[in-house]
Write an enzyme that holds these catalytic residues in place. Structure first.
Site, mmCIF file in Angstrom:
data_model
loop_
_atom_site.group_PDB
_atom_site.id
_atom_site.type_symbol
_atom_site.label_atom_id
_atom_site.label_comp_id
_atom_site.label_asym_id
_atom_site.label_seq_id
_atom_site.Cartn_x
_atom_site.Cartn_y
_atom_site.Cartn_z
ATOM 1 C CG ASN A 259 -21.658 -10.176 -14.914
ATOM 2 O OD1 ASN A 259 -21.277 -11.328 -14.832
ATOM 3 N ND2 ASN A 259 -22.403 -9.742 -15.933
ATOM 4 C CE LYS B 52 -5.988 4.775 -20.270
ATOM 5 N NZ LYS B 52 -4.670 4.883 -19.662
ATOM 6 N N PRO C 260 -30.569 -5.169 -25.007
ATOM 7 C CG PRO C 260 -30.025 -6.461 -26.861
ATOM 8 C CD PRO C 260 -29.545 -5.302 -26.055
ATOM 9 C CG ASP C 261 -34.765 -9.351 -21.091
ATOM 10 O OD1 ASP C 261 -34.516 -10.539 -21.385
ATOM 11 O OD2 ASP C 261 -35.065 -8.987 -19.942
ATOM 12 C CB ILE C 262 -31.012 -12.318 -24.857
ATOM 13 C CG1 ILE C 262 -29.957 -11.225 -25.111
ATOM 14 C CG2 ILE C 262 -30.892 -13.430 -25.898
ATOM 15 C CD1 ILE C 262 -28.535 -11.648 -24.833
ATOM 16 C CG PHE D 8 -30.190 -19.524 -14.580
ATOM 17 C CD1 PHE D 8 -30.638 -20.457 -15.498
ATOM 18 C CD2 PHE D 8 -29.402 -19.958 -13.515
ATOM 19 C CE1 PHE D 8 -30.305 -21.798 -15.370
ATOM 20 C CE2 PHE D 8 -29.067 -21.295 -13.378
ATOM 21 C CZ PHE D 8 -29.517 -22.219 -14.298
ATOM 22 C CE LYS E 92 -35.239 -11.112 -12.454
ATOM 23 N NZ LYS E 92 -33.896 -11.189 -11.917
ATOM 24 C CE LYS F 108 -35.811 -10.942 -17.388
ATOM 25 N NZ LYS F 108 -34.482 -10.649 -17.855
HETATM 26 N N1 CTP Z 1 -31.300 -11.879 -19.495
HETATM 27 C C1 CTP Z 1 -31.237 -11.703 -20.855
HETATM 28 N N2 CTP Z 1 -30.939 -10.495 -21.367
HETATM 29 C C2 CTP Z 1 -30.716 -9.442 -20.578
HETATM 30 C C3 CTP Z 1 -30.779 -9.586 -19.170
HETATM 31 C C4 CTP Z 1 -31.079 -10.824 -18.663
HETATM 32 O O1 CTP Z 1 -31.438 -12.674 -21.595
HETATM 33 N N3 CTP Z 1 -30.425 -8.270 -21.100
HETATM 34 C C5 CTP Z 1 -31.669 -13.191 -18.975
HETATM 35 C C6 CTP Z 1 -30.591 -13.880 -18.162
HETATM 36 O O2 CTP Z 1 -29.788 -14.706 -18.985
HETATM 37 C C7 CTP Z 1 -31.436 -14.693 -17.193
HETATM 38 C C8 CTP Z 1 -32.654 -13.833 -16.979
HETATM 39 O O3 CTP Z 1 -32.736 -12.971 -18.097
HETATM 40 O O4 CTP Z 1 -31.866 -15.897 -17.748
HETATM 41 C C9 CTP Z 1 -32.696 -13.005 -15.735
HETATM 42 O O5 CTP Z 1 -31.505 -12.312 -15.544
HETATM 43 P P1 CTP Z 1 -31.351 -11.319 -14.290
HETATM 44 O O6 CTP Z 1 -30.064 -10.589 -14.430
HETATM 45 O O7 CTP Z 1 -31.621 -12.031 -13.031
HETATM 46 O O8 CTP Z 1 -32.606 -10.383 -14.525
HETATM 47 P P2 CTP Z 1 -32.752 -8.957 -15.045
HETATM 48 O O9 CTP Z 1 -33.642 -8.983 -16.235
HETATM 49 O O10 CTP Z 1 -31.439 -8.311 -15.241
HETATM 50 O O11 CTP Z 1 -33.558 -8.311 -13.853
HETATM 51 P P3 CTP Z 1 -33.047 -7.544 -12.537
HETATM 52 O O12 CTP Z 1 -31.634 -7.100 -12.823
HETATM 53 O O13 CTP Z 1 -34.001 -6.469 -12.401
HETATM 54 O O14 CTP Z 1 -33.125 -8.542 -11.427
#
Ligand code: CTP
Length: 419
Positions: A234, A312, A329-331, A348, A362, A366
């Site tokens: 990204n 490739k 994983p959502d860290i 964030f 959020k 979270k």
């Molecule tokens: N984050 C994380 N791990 C992930 C995705 C997000 O730790 N796999 C953390 C980011 O570092 C940030 C927060 O979660 O602090 C929110 O990130 P954001 O991309 O805005 O949220 P998403 O969980 O991806 O939600 P959405 O895409 O539905 O807005």
């Protein structure tokens, strides 16, 4: 004004010692005064005469000078400085500093000082990479010493790698940053500094509110491989996260910065761990625990390729290869329920619409303490400025469009008030 600042420059014994001459010239040119301390091995590379001529000050070389003790005790020598700069900081000097050894004038001053210390390492790449040196750097960072990361390149010894002395101009930028203080506008001197814009630091004599705290910051994008040449990523530049890491270090914290692939220098005093993927970032975050505060700024990729190809992927006719994704994983959410959950957990949120509403949801989802919501509908991602909403359980506040280092300073000030 910067003209009142005084630098004590300790010159260690390495080939890079000759660059101290250029540094002295730059310090003088900026209107600061400089006094040099030369170690015995440093004197093998530069002479006291050169340093005295350039600094227009007496050069100190020994602990056992009756004249100096009568006129200016060695403790006084370090205490009268606004900043002590160790340049070059050799592996040996860093080891002595980390171990609290005081067996010559330089190391005695370093142990006795209550002034900020900036160490500028320069050594052979193997010495730099040696676990002993890395352990010492970690110790020094924990002790509040600002250690500049060395540069990469060809070495005097013919090898290539990390360990080169940074350019004198880069060192000078750090010196300006670490000495900027009371002469700054009230607002900024209160808020702390940032290397990304060279703005004022917490003054050396000012209370450093995060001293003794461990701050964990994630920053930048993650990069999820598809095959050896392609990946999902990204637009995150890492600038906001790096600015927060720098501001936290300025506030006296021990800072671990876990960074995705970005092109940014490591702020002085920050321990940086580079990762590529979300899974690697999660592992690094868990390994860095315990932390008192975590600020999760990274734009973690939500998905990764379900399988990665070792070769490739070829076009093979008309139909494009399907890309099957799996969730990362959502860290942040994982940290919220971790046994070692930081006392203050800040997420964030990158939002393009209904910012407060989405960010508040959020915060609950979270289970973190604050959400810093970015409006990323414009050029925020990768840009120099940020417009944020701070969402806490008490409500929301808006910080209108500000440079990212300024957002970082304000956030660190708010953290310090909270902790
Ligand atoms: N984050 C994380 N791990 C992930 C995705 C997000 O730790 N796999 C953390 C980011 O570092 C940030 C927060 O979660 O602090 C929110 O990130 P954001 O991309 O805005 O949220 P998403 O969980 O991806 O939600 P959405 O895409 O539905 O807005």
């Amino acid at each position: 004004m910067a003209s009142s600042k005084h630098i004590l420059l300790i010159i260690g014994g390495g080939i890079a010692a000759y660059k101290a001459s250029e540094l002295i010239r730059l310090i003088k040119k900026s209107g600061m005064t400089v006094r040099c301390v030369l170690t015995e091995s440093g004197a093998q590379f530069v002479t006291p005469m050169t340093l005295a001529a350039l600094s227009e000050n007496e050069v100190h070389t020994t602990l056992w000078s009756l004249k100096d003790e009568a006129e200016m005790g060695h403790i006084q020598l370090s205490r009268e400085a606004d900043l002590v700069v160790v340049c070059p900081a050799t592996a040996n000097l860093l080891a002595k500093m980390a171990g609290g050894v005081a067996d010559d004038l330089a190391t005695t001053l370093l142990l006795a000082t209550d002034t900020r210390v900036l160490a500028v390492p320069a050594m052979n790449v193997r010495m730099w990479e040696h676990p002993a040196t890395q352990r010492n750097i970690e110790q020094l960072t924990n002790d509040g010493i600002f250690v500049m990361p060395p540069g990469m390149g060809d070495m005097a010894c013919g090898e290539y790698g990390a360990g080169r002395l940074p350019e004198p101009e880069t060192i000078m930028t750090e010196i300006h940053r670490l000495t900027a203080s009371s002469d700054a506008s009230h607002d900024q001197s209160e808020l702390g500094s940032n290397p990304l814009d060279g703005q004022p630091a917490f003054a050396p004599d000012q209370h450093r509110p995060l001293h003794g705290k461990h701050v964990l910051v994630t920053a930048g994008p993650t990069r999820e491989p598809i095959d050896p040449v392609r990946y999902i990523a990204n637009r995150s530049s890492g600038r906001q996260g790096f600015a927060i890491a720098a501001a936290a270090a300025d506030a006296g914290a021990r800072v671990t910065l876990i960074a995705g692939p970005v092109h940014l220098p490591t702020p002085a005093g920050v321990m940086r761990i580079d990762i590529e993927t979300a899974v690697e970032m999660e592992t690094a975050v868990h390994e860095a625990l315990p932390a008192d505060i975590a600020v999760m700024v990274a734009a973690v990729a939500d998905w990764r390729a379900d399988t990665t190809s070792g070769q490739k992927i070829k076009k093979k006719g008309a139909a494009p290869a399907p890309l099957k994704l799996t969730e990362n994983p959502d860290i942040l959410a994982g940290l919220a329920t971790h046994d070692n959950r930081p006392e203050l957990l800040i997420g964030f949120a990158a939002e393009t619409e209904n910012i407060v509403e989405h960010a508040t949801a959020k915060l609950g989802r979270k289970a973190c303490d604050w959400i810093v919501a970015n409006d990323v509908s414009g050029d925020v991602m990768g840009g120099a400025e940020n417009s944020v909403h701070i969402i806490t359980r008490e409500g929301a506040e808006i910080w209108e469009r500000l440079p990212k280092p300024e957002v970082a300073r304000r956030l660190v000030k708010k953290i310090a008030e909270e902790i």
